[in-house]
Design a protein around this motif. Structure first.
Motif, PDB file in Angstrom:
ATOM      1  N   TRP A  40       0.850  -1.188   0.000  1.00  0.00           N
ATOM      2  CA  TRP A  40       0.000   0.000   0.000  1.00  0.00           C
ATOM      3  C   TRP A  40       0.888   1.241   0.000  1.00  0.00           C
ATOM      4  O   TRP A  40       1.152   1.852   1.030  1.00  0.00           O
ATOM      5  N   LEU A  41       1.343   1.627  -1.204  1.00  0.00           N
ATOM      6  CA  LEU A  41       2.289   2.706  -1.386  1.00  0.00           C
ATOM      7  C   LEU A  41       1.924   3.485  -2.635  1.00  0.00           C
ATOM      8  O   LEU A  41       1.592   2.896  -3.661  1.00  0.00           O
ATOM      9  N   SER A  42       2.010   4.826  -2.555  1.00  0.00           N
ATOM     10  CA  SER A  42       1.708   5.637  -3.726  1.00  0.00           C
ATOM     11  C   SER A  42       2.416   6.978  -3.648  1.00  0.00           C
ATOM     12  O   SER A  42       2.620   7.523  -2.560  1.00  0.00           O
ATOM     13  N   ARG A  43       2.764   7.525  -4.788  1.00  0.00           N
ATOM     14  CA  ARG A  43       3.290   8.888  -4.876  1.00  0.00           C
ATOM     15  C   ARG A  43       2.096   9.828  -4.719  1.00  0.00           C
ATOM     16  O   ARG A  43       1.044   9.606  -5.315  1.00  0.00           O
ATOM     17  N   VAL A  44       2.251  10.896  -3.906  1.00  0.00           N
ATOM     18  CA  VAL A  44       1.123  11.788  -3.645  1.00  0.00           C
ATOM     19  C   VAL A  44       1.408  13.262  -3.906  1.00  0.00           C
ATOM     20  O   VAL A  44       0.506  14.082  -3.767  1.00  0.00           O
ATOM     21  N   ASN A  45       2.643  13.616  -4.271  1.00  0.00           N
ATOM     22  CA  ASN A  45       2.954  15.015  -4.557  1.00  0.00           C
ATOM     23  C   ASN A  45       4.181  15.078  -5.460  1.00  0.00           C
ATOM     24  O   ASN A  45       5.060  14.224  -5.382  1.00  0.00           O
ATOM     25  N   GLY A  46       4.198  16.135  -6.299  1.00  0.00           N
ATOM     26  CA  GLY A  46       5.302  16.307  -7.233  1.00  0.00           C
ATOM     27  C   GLY A  46       6.519  16.976  -6.624  1.00  0.00           C
ATOM     28  O   GLY A  46       7.607  16.419  -6.613  1.00  0.00           O
ATOM     29  N   ASN A  47       6.339  18.204  -6.106  1.00  0.00           N
ATOM     30  CA  ASN A  47       7.454  18.944  -5.565  1.00  0.00           C
ATOM     31  C   ASN A  47       7.028  19.633  -4.279  1.00  0.00           C
ATOM     32  O   ASN A  47       6.221  20.555  -4.348  1.00  0.00           O
ATOM     33  N   PRO A  48       7.480  19.215  -3.106  1.00  0.00           N
ATOM     34  CA  PRO A  48       8.498  18.193  -2.942  1.00  0.00           C
ATOM     35  C   PRO A  48       7.950  16.801  -3.278  1.00  0.00           C
ATOM     36  O   PRO A  48       6.744  16.569  -3.178  1.00  0.00           O
ATOM     37  N   PRO A  49       8.838  15.865  -3.643  1.00  0.00           N
ATOM     38  CA  PRO A  49       8.388  14.516  -3.969  1.00  0.00           C
ATOM     39  C   PRO A  49       7.959  13.774  -2.704  1.00  0.00           C
ATOM     40  O   PRO A  49       8.783  13.455  -1.855  1.00  0.00           O
ATOM     41  N   LEU A  50       6.645  13.560  -2.587  1.00  0.00           N
ATOM     42  CA  LEU A  50       6.096  12.887  -1.411  1.00  0.00           C
ATOM     43  C   LEU A  50       5.443  11.577  -1.821  1.00  0.00           C
ATOM     44  O   LEU A  50       4.857  11.466  -2.896  1.00  0.00           O
ATOM     45  N   LEU A  51       5.512  10.599  -0.910  1.00  0.00           N
ATOM     46  CA  LEU A  51       4.783   9.353  -1.099  1.00  0.00           C
ATOM     47  C   LEU A  51       4.048   9.024   0.180  1.00  0.00           C
ATOM     48  O   LEU A  51       4.322   9.593   1.234  1.00  0.00           O
ATOM     49  N   VAL A  52       3.074   8.123   0.084  1.00  0.00           N
ATOM     50  CA  VAL A  52       2.327   7.687   1.254  1.00  0.00           C
ATOM     51  C   VAL A  52       2.437   6.176   1.368  1.00  0.00           C
ATOM     52  O   VAL A  52       2.311   5.459   0.384  1.00  0.00           O
ATOM     53  N   GLY A  74       5.959  10.526   3.424  1.00  0.00           N
ATOM     54  CA  GLY A  74       7.412  10.677   3.439  1.00  0.00           C
ATOM     55  C   GLY A  74       7.897  11.489   2.261  1.00  0.00           C
ATOM     56  O   GLY A  74       7.366  11.373   1.155  1.00  0.00           O
ATOM     57  N   GLU A  75       8.895  12.314   2.504  1.00  0.00           N
ATOM     58  CA  GLU A  75       9.541  13.053   1.427  1.00  0.00           C
ATOM     59  C   GLU A  75      10.739  12.250   0.943  1.00  0.00           C
ATOM     60  O   GLU A  75      11.570  11.807   1.744  1.00  0.00           O
ATOM     61  N   ILE A  76      10.815  12.044  -0.363  1.00  0.00           N
ATOM     62  CA  ILE A  76      11.952  11.323  -0.940  1.00  0.00           C
ATOM     63  C   ILE A  76      13.154  12.267  -0.902  1.00  0.00           C
ATOM     64  O   ILE A  76      13.154  13.323  -1.526  1.00  0.00           O
ATOM     65  N   ILE A  77      14.172  11.877  -0.147  1.00  0.00           N
ATOM     66  CA  ILE A  77      15.385  12.681   0.017  1.00  0.00           C
ATOM     67  C   ILE A  77      16.432  12.285  -1.021  1.00  0.00           C
ATOM     68  O   ILE A  77      17.157  13.131  -1.542  1.00  0.00           O
ATOM     69  N   ALA A  78      16.508  10.998  -1.317  1.00  0.00           N
ATOM     70  CA  ALA A  78      17.470  10.502  -2.304  1.00  0.00           C
ATOM     71  C   ALA A  78      16.956   9.184  -2.867  1.00  0.00           C
ATOM     72  O   ALA A  78      16.192   8.471  -2.208  1.00  0.00           O
ATOM     73  N   SER A  79      17.378   8.875  -4.084  1.00  0.00           N
ATOM     74  CA  SER A  79      17.039   7.586  -4.685  1.00  0.00           C
ATOM     75  C   SER A  79      18.295   6.996  -5.311  1.00  0.00           C
ATOM     76  O   SER A  79      19.163   7.734  -5.804  1.00  0.00           O
ATOM     77  N   TYR A  80      18.394   5.683  -5.269  1.00  0.00           N
ATOM     78  CA  TYR A  80      19.578   4.974  -5.748  1.00  0.00           C
ATOM     79  C   TYR A  80      19.128   3.845  -6.662  1.00  0.00           C
ATOM     80  O   TYR A  80      18.259   3.056  -6.295  1.00  0.00           O
ATOM     81  N   ALA A  81      19.734   3.771  -7.844  1.00  0.00           N
ATOM     82  CA  ALA A  81      19.353   2.745  -8.812  1.00  0.00           C
ATOM     83  C   ALA A  81      20.584   2.085  -9.405  1.00  0.00           C
ATOM     84  O   ALA A  81      21.604   2.748  -9.660  1.00  0.00           O
ATOM     85  N   ASP A  82      20.485   0.780  -9.627  1.00  0.00           N
ATOM     86  CA  ASP A  82      21.523   0.065 -10.376  1.00  0.00           C
ATOM     87  C   ASP A  82      21.478   0.568 -11.818  1.00  0.00           C
ATOM     88  O   ASP A  82      20.392   0.718 -12.386  1.00  0.00           O
ATOM     89  N   GLU A  83      22.629   0.800 -12.410  1.00  0.00           N
ATOM     90  CA  GLU A  83      22.712   1.267 -13.799  1.00  0.00           C
ATOM     91  C   GLU A  83      21.945   0.350 -14.748  1.00  0.00           C
ATOM     92  O   GLU A  83      21.351   0.813 -15.720  1.00  0.00           O
ATOM     93  N   LYS A  84      21.936  -0.944 -14.464  1.00  0.00           N
ATOM     94  CA  LYS A  84      21.333  -1.920 -15.377  1.00  0.00           C
ATOM     95  C   LYS A  84      19.817  -1.763 -15.530  1.00  0.00           C
ATOM     96  O   LYS A  84      19.238  -2.285 -16.466  1.00  0.00           O
ATOM     97  N   ILE A  85      19.167  -1.018 -14.628  1.00  0.00           N
ATOM     98  CA  ILE A  85      17.710  -0.839 -14.749  1.00  0.00           C
ATOM     99  C   ILE A  85      17.337   0.520 -15.335  1.00  0.00           C
ATOM    100  O   ILE A  85      16.161   0.841 -15.452  1.00  0.00           O
ATOM    101  N   LEU A  86      18.336   1.313 -15.701  1.00  0.00           N
ATOM    102  CA  LEU A  86      18.084   2.660 -16.195  1.00  0.00           C
ATOM    103  C   LEU A  86      18.107   2.727 -17.718  1.00  0.00           C
ATOM    104  O   LEU A  86      18.902   2.056 -18.366  1.00  0.00           O
ATOM    105  N   THR A  87      17.219   3.551 -18.252  1.00  0.00           N
ATOM    106  CA  THR A  87      17.239   3.937 -19.661  1.00  0.00           C
ATOM    107  C   THR A  87      17.192   5.459 -19.676  1.00  0.00           C
ATOM    108  O   THR A  87      16.266   6.051 -19.121  1.00  0.00           O
ATOM    109  N   ARG A  88      18.194   6.078 -20.245  1.00  0.00           N
ATOM    110  CA  ARG A  88      18.327   7.532 -20.262  1.00  0.00           C
ATOM    111  C   ARG A  88      18.206   8.133 -18.850  1.00  0.00           C
ATOM    112  O   ARG A  88      17.544   9.141 -18.633  1.00  0.00           O
TER     113      ARG A  88
END
Length: 187
Positions: free
Chosen positions: A35-47, A134-148
């Motif tokens: 039960w997780l969703s993004r709820v705001n653009g700026n600042p980036p918030l999720l619930v 919660g406000e997203i402070i930082a995000s970390y991704a493996d290069e292998k899952i990224l496109t552009r």
């Protein structure tokens, strides 16, 4: 009416399967969270909606920080286990390689190809659950899952949960470009 009444406890779309990380004293603790969703653009918030009976509910209020980790299909057994067992009884941190990012007290799961560090902004009490904003402070991704430079669902292959049938799913394929495919209907 030709439709069948199937009751009020219905969920229409799959939910993301994630692992919410917090600290329990000096130990990393993880719970399965759908039960997780993004709820705001700026600042980036999720619930994140967490049952009041869960240890994580208490830990979120105490720590005021948490992580959201997106597991892969091959982690399904460990993910499900984290949804079956309470951190009050089992040390689930031993299932994963724990690492830390910008926020030095927020446990991240190295095996998860995408992890978010969040700061608690607000809590809304519901009858059975609390909604943690919660406000997203930082995000970390493996290069292998990224496109552009952005997460690519076909590479991430996120797990999904459907209820009330309680099944796990994966994403099959992209079917169109959002805010674009409907342009042909304009007059």
């Amino acid at each position: 009416m030709e439709k069948t009444n199937i009751g009020k406890n219905i969920f229409v779309y799959p939910m993301p399967v994630t692992l919410l990380g917090t600290k329990h004293g000096e130990t990393a603790n993880f719970m399965a969270l759908g039960w997780l969703s993004r709820v705001n653009g700026n600042p980036p918030l999720l619930v994140a909606s967490v049952n009041k009976a869960h240890l994580t509910n208490q830990l979120l209020k105490e720590n005021k920080t948490f992580s959201i980790n997106y597991p892969t299909e091959d982690m399904i057994g460990k993910v499900d286990y984290c949804g079956l067992v309470s951190g009050r009884k089992e040390d689930k941190s031993q299932l994963f390689t724990i690492e830390y990012g910008e926020m030095e007290d927020v446990p991240l799961i190295k095996e998860c190809p995408l992890s978010l560090e969040c700061k608690l902004v607000d809590v809304y009490e519901m009858p059975t659950h609390n909604l943690f904003i919660g406000e997203i402070i930082a995000s970390y991704a493996d290069e292998k899952i990224l496109t552009r430079g952005k997460p690519d669902m076909s590479k991430l292959k996120p797990l999904l949960l459907t209820m009330p049938d309680n099944n796990y799913w994966t994403v099959k394929e992209k079917v169109g470009k959002a805010w674009d495919i409907g342009r042909g209907l304009r007059k």
